[in-house]
Write a protein that holds these residues in place. Structure first.
Motif, short mmCIF file in Angstrom:
data_model
loop_
_atom_site.label_atom_id
_atom_site.label_comp_id
_atom_site.label_asym_id
_atom_site.label_seq_id
_atom_site.Cartn_x
_atom_site.Cartn_y
_atom_site.Cartn_z
N THR A 1 19.21 41.98 80.67
CA THR A 1 18.43 42.87 79.79
C THR A 1 16.98 42.94 80.26
O THR A 1 16.43 44.03 80.50
N TYR A 2 16.36 41.78 80.37
CA TYR A 2 14.94 41.73 80.74
C TYR A 2 14.71 42.30 82.14
O TYR A 2 13.73 43.02 82.37
N SER A 3 15.59 41.99 83.07
CA SER A 3 15.45 42.50 84.44
C SER A 3 15.48 44.02 84.45
O SER A 3 14.69 44.67 85.16
N ALA A 4 16.40 44.61 83.66
CA ALA A 4 16.52 46.07 83.61
C ALA A 4 15.29 46.71 82.99
O ALA A 4 14.82 47.76 83.45
N VAL A 5 14.76 46.10 81.92
CA VAL A 5 13.56 46.64 81.28
C VAL A 5 12.36 46.56 82.22
O VAL A 5 11.57 47.51 82.34
N SER B 1 12.49 46.51 85.46
CA SER B 1 12.74 47.50 86.50
C SER B 1 12.34 48.89 86.02
O SER B 1 11.73 49.67 86.77
N ALA B 2 12.67 49.21 84.77
CA ALA B 2 12.31 50.52 84.20
C ALA B 2 10.80 50.69 84.17
O ALA B 2 10.27 51.76 84.52
N ASN C 1 11.93 39.90 91.38
CA ASN C 1 11.81 41.01 92.33
C ASN C 1 11.43 42.30 91.62
O ASN C 1 10.63 43.10 92.13
N ALA C 2 12.00 42.52 90.43
CA ALA C 2 11.67 43.71 89.66
C ALA C 2 10.19 43.70 89.26
O ALA C 2 9.50 44.72 89.32
N ALA C 3 9.70 42.52 88.86
CA ALA C 3 8.29 42.38 88.47
C ALA C 3 7.37 42.56 89.68
O ALA C 3 6.32 43.21 89.59
#
Length: 225
Positions: A82-86, A88-89, A119-121
């Motif tokens: 969940t957090y990774s997807a948010v 990433s968004a 990585n998303a951050a």
């Protein structure tokens, strides 16, 4: 049995939301999630994650954050996906500050980030040229013993390039070589571009030659850098 039927129904809902996301139809993905709620079908974390990922794919960061809030209000517990997807968004929407805010919230809630989350951050900060923030995330990964892969290093080096920090970029490239990740064309291109910005022409040429020695085919980005 009822359990099997319920499982098949849940899988159908998840597949529908994911298919909308893959087709860049984030409105339909969110609408499907809302429809489930209106029909008194309780979405689980996988449904929410699929909808958030659909929003991330279409750079709908605000919608992704809204779904996170809805999820928490429904007494569901966000997981690392969940957090990774948010995050990433937020990164795709060039909202690096919000991405870091979500990362901080995740840690406050005792949810441990993984390499994908970090990585998303890093990618979010890279888009804003925020190399200092990237350095902090890398330090956090080091302390948490998280694997730093080629995506980690490529995005981090690119952040240094945008922040005119060519020495830091070289240090990260060396770390990538000595770590588990093998630099790819994007890693080299970011390092070459960083050297170019720092007017380190010879070092940039050395990187270009090293790419060929390592049988990494230079792309247009590398040559332009």
């Amino acid at each position: 049995s009822q359990i099997v039927a319920a499982g098949k129904e849940a899988a159908t809902h998840i597949a529908a939301i994911k298919s909308y996301g893959q087709a860049n139809h984030w409105q339909q993905a969110v609408g499907y999630l809302n429809m489930m709620q209106c029909n008194e079908q309780t979405p689980d974390i996988v449904h929410y994650n699929a909808a958030i990922s659909a929003c991330a794919k279409s750079k709908q960061w605000q919608q992704a954050i809204d779904i996170l809030g809805t999820l928490q209000g429904a007494s569901s517990v966000p997981d690392v996906v969940t957090y990774s997807a948010v995050i990433s968004a937020c990164g795709k929407g060039e909202q690096w500050e919000r991405a870091l805010g979500i990362l901080a919230e995740m840690q406050d809630r005792r949810s441990e980030p993984n390499t994908i989350t970090c990585n998303a951050a890093i990618s979010a900060c890279e888009k804003g040229g925020r190399w200092q923030e990237v350095s902090k995330i890398l330090d956090m990964m080091h302390v948490a013993l998280l694997v730093m892969n080629v995506i980690t290093y490529s995005a981090a080096i690119s952040a240094c390039e945008k922040g005119d920090q060519w020495l830091q970029a070289l240090s990260l490239f060396a770390a990538a070589q000595h770590g588990r990740s093998e630099p790819n064309v994007f890693t080299y291109a970011a390092a070459i571009s960083a050297c170019g910005k720092g007017k380190q022409w010879q070092t940039a040429l050395d990187f270009l030659m090293a790419m060929q020695d390592c049988r990494v085919s230079p792309n247009v980005i590398a040559f332009n850098a």
